[in-house]
Design a protein around this motif. Structure first.
Motif, PDB file in Angstrom:
ATOM      1  N   ALA A  61     -41.867  -2.178  41.671  1.00 46.95           N
ATOM      2  CA  ALA A  61     -40.902  -3.254  41.908  1.00 46.95           C
ATOM      3  C   ALA A  61     -40.113  -3.032  43.184  1.00 46.95           C
ATOM      4  N   GLY A  62     -40.050  -1.800  43.656  1.00 49.78           N
ATOM      5  CA  GLY A  62     -39.308  -1.504  44.891  1.00 49.78           C
ATOM      6  C   GLY A  62     -37.839  -1.271  44.598  1.00 49.78           C
ATOM      7  N   ASP A  63     -37.201  -0.650  45.516  1.00 49.23           N
ATOM      8  CA  ASP A  63     -35.769  -0.346  45.370  1.00 49.23           C
ATOM      9  C   ASP A  63     -34.967  -1.264  46.281  1.00 49.23           C
ATOM     10  N   ASP A  64     -34.621  -2.441  45.717  1.00 43.92           N
ATOM     11  CA  ASP A  64     -33.800  -3.366  46.484  1.00 43.92           C
ATOM     12  C   ASP A  64     -32.405  -3.476  45.886  1.00 43.92           C
ATOM     13  N   SER A  65     -31.992  -2.378  45.252  1.00 42.15           N
ATOM     14  CA  SER A  65     -30.723  -2.399  44.521  1.00 42.15           C
ATOM     15  C   SER A  65     -29.559  -1.835  45.320  1.00 42.15           C
ATOM     16  N   GLY A 201     -46.253  -0.841  25.423  1.00 37.64           N
ATOM     17  CA  GLY A 201     -45.055  -0.114  25.010  1.00 37.64           C
ATOM     18  C   GLY A 201     -44.643   0.938  26.016  1.00 37.64           C
ATOM     19  N   LEU A 202     -45.614   1.626  26.601  1.00 34.14           N
ATOM     20  CA  LEU A 202     -45.302   2.651  27.588  1.00 34.14           C
ATOM     21  C   LEU A 202     -44.655   2.046  28.834  1.00 34.14           C
ATOM     22  N   VAL A 203     -45.208   0.932  29.302  1.00 36.26           N
ATOM     23  CA  VAL A 203     -44.648   0.278  30.488  1.00 36.26           C
ATOM     24  C   VAL A 203     -43.231  -0.219  30.204  1.00 36.26           C
ATOM     25  N   GLU A 204     -43.056  -0.832  29.035  1.00 37.29           N
ATOM     26  CA  GLU A 204     -41.730  -1.335  28.666  1.00 37.29           C
ATOM     27  C   GLU A 204     -40.715  -0.209  28.575  1.00 37.29           C
ATOM     28  N   LYS A 205     -41.135   0.905  27.979  1.00 31.49           N
ATOM     29  CA  LYS A 205     -40.202   2.031  27.822  1.00 31.49           C
ATOM     30  C   LYS A 205     -39.884   2.679  29.166  1.00 31.49           C
ATOM     31  N   LEU A 206     -40.871   2.755  30.061  1.00 34.50           N
ATOM     32  CA  LEU A 206     -40.618   3.303  31.391  1.00 34.50           C
ATOM     33  C   LEU A 206     -39.562   2.471  32.122  1.00 34.50           C
ATOM     34  N   ASN A 207     -39.765   1.153  32.125  1.00 33.42           N
ATOM     35  CA  ASN A 207     -38.796   0.273  32.783  1.00 33.42           C
ATOM     36  C   ASN A 207     -37.405   0.400  32.172  1.00 33.42           C
ATOM     37  N   GLU A 208     -37.363   0.442  30.849  1.00 32.97           N
ATOM     38  CA  GLU A 208     -36.078   0.493  30.159  1.00 32.97           C
ATOM     39  C   GLU A 208     -35.375   1.828  30.370  1.00 32.97           C
ATOM     40  N   SER A 251     -25.904  -3.136  42.098  1.00 36.20           N
ATOM     41  CA  SER A 251     -26.928  -2.287  41.484  1.00 36.20           C
ATOM     42  C   SER A 251     -26.844  -2.353  39.963  1.00 36.20           C
ATOM     43  N   ARG A 252     -25.620  -2.267  39.458  1.00 38.56           N
ATOM     44  CA  ARG A 252     -25.439  -2.330  38.007  1.00 38.56           C
ATOM     45  C   ARG A 252     -25.846  -3.698  37.460  1.00 38.56           C
ATOM     46  N   MET A 253     -25.522  -4.748  38.195  1.00 41.10           N
ATOM     47  CA  MET A 253     -25.897  -6.094  37.768  1.00 41.10           C
ATOM     48  C   MET A 253     -27.421  -6.240  37.723  1.00 41.10           C
ATOM     49  N   LEU A 254     -28.101  -5.693  38.737  1.00 36.15           N
ATOM     50  CA  LEU A 254     -29.554  -5.767  38.789  1.00 36.15           C
ATOM     51  C   LEU A 254     -30.173  -5.015  37.619  1.00 36.15           C
ATOM     52  N   ALA A 255     -29.585  -3.865  37.298  1.00 33.41           N
ATOM     53  CA  ALA A 255     -30.083  -3.093  36.164  1.00 33.41           C
ATOM     54  C   ALA A 255     -29.848  -3.817  34.845  1.00 33.41           C
ATOM     55  N   GLU A 256     -28.867  -4.664  34.811  1.00 25.74           N
ATOM     56  CA  GLU A 256     -28.571  -5.423  33.596  1.00 25.74           C
ATOM     57  C   GLU A 256     -29.571  -6.549  33.368  1.00 25.74           C
ATOM     58  N   LYS A 259     -35.886  -7.240  34.059  1.00 23.66           N
ATOM     59  CA  LYS A 259     -36.730  -6.664  33.016  1.00 23.66           C
ATOM     60  C   LYS A 259     -37.754  -5.700  33.612  1.00 23.66           C
ATOM     61  N   ASP A 260     -38.492  -6.163  34.635  1.00 25.14           N
ATOM     62  CA  ASP A 260     -39.487  -5.308  35.286  1.00 25.14           C
ATOM     63  C   ASP A 260     -38.769  -4.461  36.333  1.00 25.14           C
ATOM     64  N   TYR A 261     -38.037  -3.492  35.870  1.00 22.85           N
ATOM     65  CA  TYR A 261     -37.126  -2.762  36.743  1.00 22.85           C
ATOM     66  C   TYR A 261     -37.855  -1.828  37.705  1.00 22.85           C
ATOM     67  N   VAL A 262     -38.870  -1.112  37.203  1.00 26.25           N
ATOM     68  CA  VAL A 262     -39.617  -0.179  38.035  1.00 26.25           C
ATOM     69  C   VAL A 262     -40.990  -0.740  38.396  1.00 26.25           C
ATOM     70  N   PHE A 263     -41.668  -1.306  37.398  1.00 30.09           N
ATOM     71  CA  PHE A 263     -43.008  -1.841  37.603  1.00 30.09           C
ATOM     72  C   PHE A 263     -43.075  -3.321  37.244  1.00 30.09           C
ATOM     73  N   LYS A 264     -43.737  -4.071  38.105  1.00 27.16           N
ATOM     74  CA  LYS A 264     -44.067  -5.453  37.799  1.00 27.16           C
ATOM     75  C   LYS A 264     -45.527  -5.500  37.351  1.00 27.16           C
ATOM     76  N   ILE A 265     -45.788  -6.179  36.253  1.00 30.42           N
ATOM     77  CA  ILE A 265     -47.137  -6.223  35.703  1.00 30.42           C
ATOM     78  C   ILE A 265     -47.978  -7.226  36.484  1.00 30.42           C
TER      79      ILE A 265
END
Length: 312
Positions: A61-65, A201-208, A251-256, A259-265
């Motif tokens: 997803a990239g770090d645009d936070s 589940g693994l992808v969801e848990k990684l993002n979360e 950054s905090r707002m983006l984390a809130e 959903k696809d915080y680290v990886f986009k499917i």
């Protein structure tokens, strides 16, 4: 050297024609050896359960936070003048995720959250008709819902999360394309439905997991910057701290919200219709080839032995 023309041996003629003639006369040995190995391999492979592979393709997803990555550069000499020590930039979340997915803490939580001890440690196959796992009765008694396996010490009758983690790790494969940086996560298992479910589940848990980590980090950074702003008597520094706090709030707002915080499917996991292994046809062919090689060794050994006995 023997002179028996009707019984040419390896020592009589080492030419290609001589070897071909030798193998041709002993075709039965070669055929029996090759077919025997092939049949044994076929019987063995038919006894092995089918394994299905579910996988997903992910794009970082990239770090645009924003964040504190450019904090030192933003403050420059002002930070040194004020005598403050500022935190370093955040770690690349993609690299963090790729390491995290193999850790005992992460997979241990995944096992406990999804009750994976029984399917991973006791399943021996999958019944396609009923879409249920086949449980090994020597490991788990379904009638009484009790573990009956007999592990070697220090393992316990009831598998631990640590032991289950070791088995689950063998089922998971993570690869990253060095050029595109796209990531593929796959899971091998008896049930194609569970394999696909676990990948999701693994992808969801990684993002979360990383989302919550960054949210907490942003919150702590805001508190830290507020304290620096209050303690600073330099107007320029206080203005800079305020700007950085705005970045951390973003950054905090983006984390809130993301959903696809680290990886986009890119390509989601689907339930595979075809097994990935065992590849029975390849197993039979390779076994037949090995059997043929062993047959050749037997023929050469017998021929050499006859030549030795004839010369003595």
């Amino acid at each position: 050297m023997t002179t028996n023309q009707n019984n040419t041996t390896v020592t009589d003629d080492l030419t290609l024609y001589g070897l071909f003639a030798l193998f041709l006369r002993n075709w039965l040995i070669l055929t029996v050896s090759g077919f025997s190995f092939a049949i044994l391999a076929l019987v063995w492979s038919l006894g092995q359960p089918n394994i299905y592979t579910a996988k997903t393709l992910l794009m970082p997803a990239g770090d645009d936070s924003g964040g504190l990555g450019g904090l030192a550069g933003s403050l420059g000499g002002l930070a040194a003048v004020a005598g403050v020590s500022l935190p370093e930039g955040k770690t690349d979340n993609t690299k963090l995720a790729l390491e995290l997915i193999e850790t005992q803490v992460f997979l241990g939580e995944f096992i406990e959250e999804n009750d994976l001890v029984l399917p991973i440690m006791a399943a021996e196959g999958w019944d396609e008709a009923s879409n249920k796992l086949i449980i090994d009765p020597e490991k788990y008694d379904e009638a009484t819902s009790t573990w009956v396996r007999k592990p070697k010490a220090p393992r316990k009758v009831i598998p631990s999360t640590q032991e289950t983690y070791e088995e689950l790790k063998k089922l998971i494969s993570v690869e990253q394309d060095p050029k595109s940086k796209f990531v593929t996560i796959s899971v091998d298992f008896y049930s194609p439905y569970l394999a696909a479910k676990w990948v999701d589940g693994l992808v969801e848990k990684l993002n979360e997991s990383i989302r919550l980590r960054d949210k907490q980090e942003a919150t702590e950074s805001i508190t830290y910057l507020e304290k620096l702003s209050q303690d600073s008597n330099v107007q320029g520094l206080r203005s800079t701290f305020s700007s950085l706090m705005e970045e951390q709030i973003k950054s905090r707002m983006l984390a809130e919200v993301r959903k696809d915080y680290v990886f986009k499917i890119v390509d989601p996991a689907v339930v595979p219709e075809l097994k990935s292994k065992p590849k029975r046809s390849i197993i039979v062919v390779v076994a037949g080839f090995i059997g043929g090689i062993i047959g050749i060794i037997i023929v050469l050994f017998r021929s050499g032995r006859k030549a030795y006995l004839a010369s003595n």
